[in-house]
Design an enzyme around this catalytic site. Structure first.
Site, PDB file in Angstrom:
ATOM      1  N   ALA A 194      -3.818  -9.111  -5.907  1.00  0.00           N
ATOM      2  CA  ALA A 194      -3.792  -8.312  -4.675  1.00  0.00           C
ATOM      3  C   ALA A 194      -4.064  -6.833  -4.937  1.00  0.00           C
ATOM      4  O   ALA A 194      -3.595  -5.968  -4.191  1.00  0.00           O
ATOM      5  CB  ALA A 194      -2.459  -8.496  -3.944  1.00  0.00           C
ATOM      6  N   ARG A 195      -4.779  -6.563  -6.005  1.00  0.00           N
ATOM      7  CA  ARG A 195      -5.134  -5.194  -6.402  1.00  0.00           C
ATOM      8  C   ARG A 195      -3.915  -4.352  -6.786  1.00  0.00           C
ATOM      9  O   ARG A 195      -4.000  -3.122  -6.836  1.00  0.00           O
ATOM     10  CB  ARG A 195      -5.940  -4.486  -5.303  1.00  0.00           C
ATOM     11  CG  ARG A 195      -7.327  -5.097  -5.058  1.00  0.00           C
ATOM     12  CD  ARG A 195      -8.174  -5.016  -6.322  1.00  0.00           C
ATOM     13  NE  ARG A 195      -9.547  -5.426  -6.126  1.00  0.00           N
ATOM     14  CZ  ARG A 195     -10.008  -6.681  -6.366  1.00  0.00           C
ATOM     15  NH1 ARG A 195      -9.159  -7.624  -6.767  1.00  0.00           N
ATOM     16  NH2 ARG A 195     -11.267  -6.958  -6.207  1.00  0.00           N
ATOM     17  N   LEU A 196      -2.799  -4.985  -7.053  1.00  0.00           N
ATOM     18  CA  LEU A 196      -1.628  -4.257  -7.550  1.00  0.00           C
ATOM     19  C   LEU A 196      -1.694  -4.238  -9.075  1.00  0.00           C
ATOM     20  O   LEU A 196      -0.895  -4.866  -9.773  1.00  0.00           O
ATOM     21  CB  LEU A 196      -0.333  -4.901  -7.047  1.00  0.00           C
ATOM     22  CG  LEU A 196      -0.120  -4.859  -5.540  1.00  0.00           C
ATOM     23  CD1 LEU A 196       1.210  -5.495  -5.174  1.00  0.00           C
ATOM     24  CD2 LEU A 196      -0.173  -3.412  -5.038  1.00  0.00           C
TER      25      LEU A 196
END
Length: 217
Positions: A194-196
């Protein structure tokens, strides 16, 4: 495939291979880099020592290019080039620089910021004479970054040098040698879901110590 704005916008890759935490990293960035570099070698990546070097003019105009790392230790990260090239001239006026390593298969990136210094003449000599003879001659034949009329100029220069040094040791040219990037900041990036992404940064606090912090992705 039709190439348009939407095609590029929709290029996506989910990062799920690993995580990185403050507790899992080494106490210093050189040790952590050594660990990741060894894992890149074990993964049989194509030229894991490929990196982008960014330099800038004295007034801050940036430029970047891809080079090969040729060594690293507790003092910093070493590469070799023509001192009279564009990057060499920029380094002479502004020694601040940055390196980036990107190992896509491992979903990892390392960013290094610091100051460049020339390595010793003796170290440059040792590395120069460890190179294939064709590479040694190429370093003399090419006036790196200079405008030339055609490729034949290079090929003719190399041909002449091959005859001149057929049975002789090739001397290292005075305008060729190494630089070492002495790091002040080193950031390790591990792709996350999730692009974290995980971003762990080391910031030098003195000659021997580093502060480790987490950055938001």
């Amino acid at each position: 495939m039709t190439l348009n704005k939407e095609t590029i916008q929709n290029l996506r890759q989910e990062y799920l291979s690993a995580t990185l935490s403050e507790k899992s990293v080494a106490d210093d960035p050189i040790s952590q880099f050594a660990k990741w570099f060894a894992e890149a070698l074990d993964a049989d990546l194509y030229e894991p020592n490929v990196m982008t070097l960014a330099t800038a003019t004295h007034d801050g105009k940036p430029s970047a290019r891809v080079l090969l790392l040729k060594g690293f230790d507790n003092n910093g990260f070493t590469f070799y080039t023509n001192y009279l090239s564009r990057k060499g001239k920029e380094i002479a006026k502004n020694p601040s620089a940055a390196m980036v390593f990107y190992w896509a298969e491992l979903e990892r990136q390392v960013r290094i910021e610091g100051h460049l210094e020339k390595v010793s003449k003796e170290e440059s000599e040792r590395y120069f004479h460890s190179r294939p003879k064709a590479s040694q001659l190429g370093a003399i034949a090419s006036q790196q970054s200079q405008i030339i009329p055609n490729r034949e100029v290079l090929e003719n220069a190399l041909h002449d040098l091959e005859g001149q040094y057929q049975d002789k040791e090739v001397p290292k040219p005075s305008h060729w040698g190494g630089y070492i990037l002495k790091p002040q900041i080193v950031e390790f990036w591990q792709g996350g879901a999730a692009r974290l992404h995980d971003r762990i940064m080391y910031k030098r606090t003195d000659k021997k110590s580093w502060k480790v912090v987490r950055l938001a992705p």
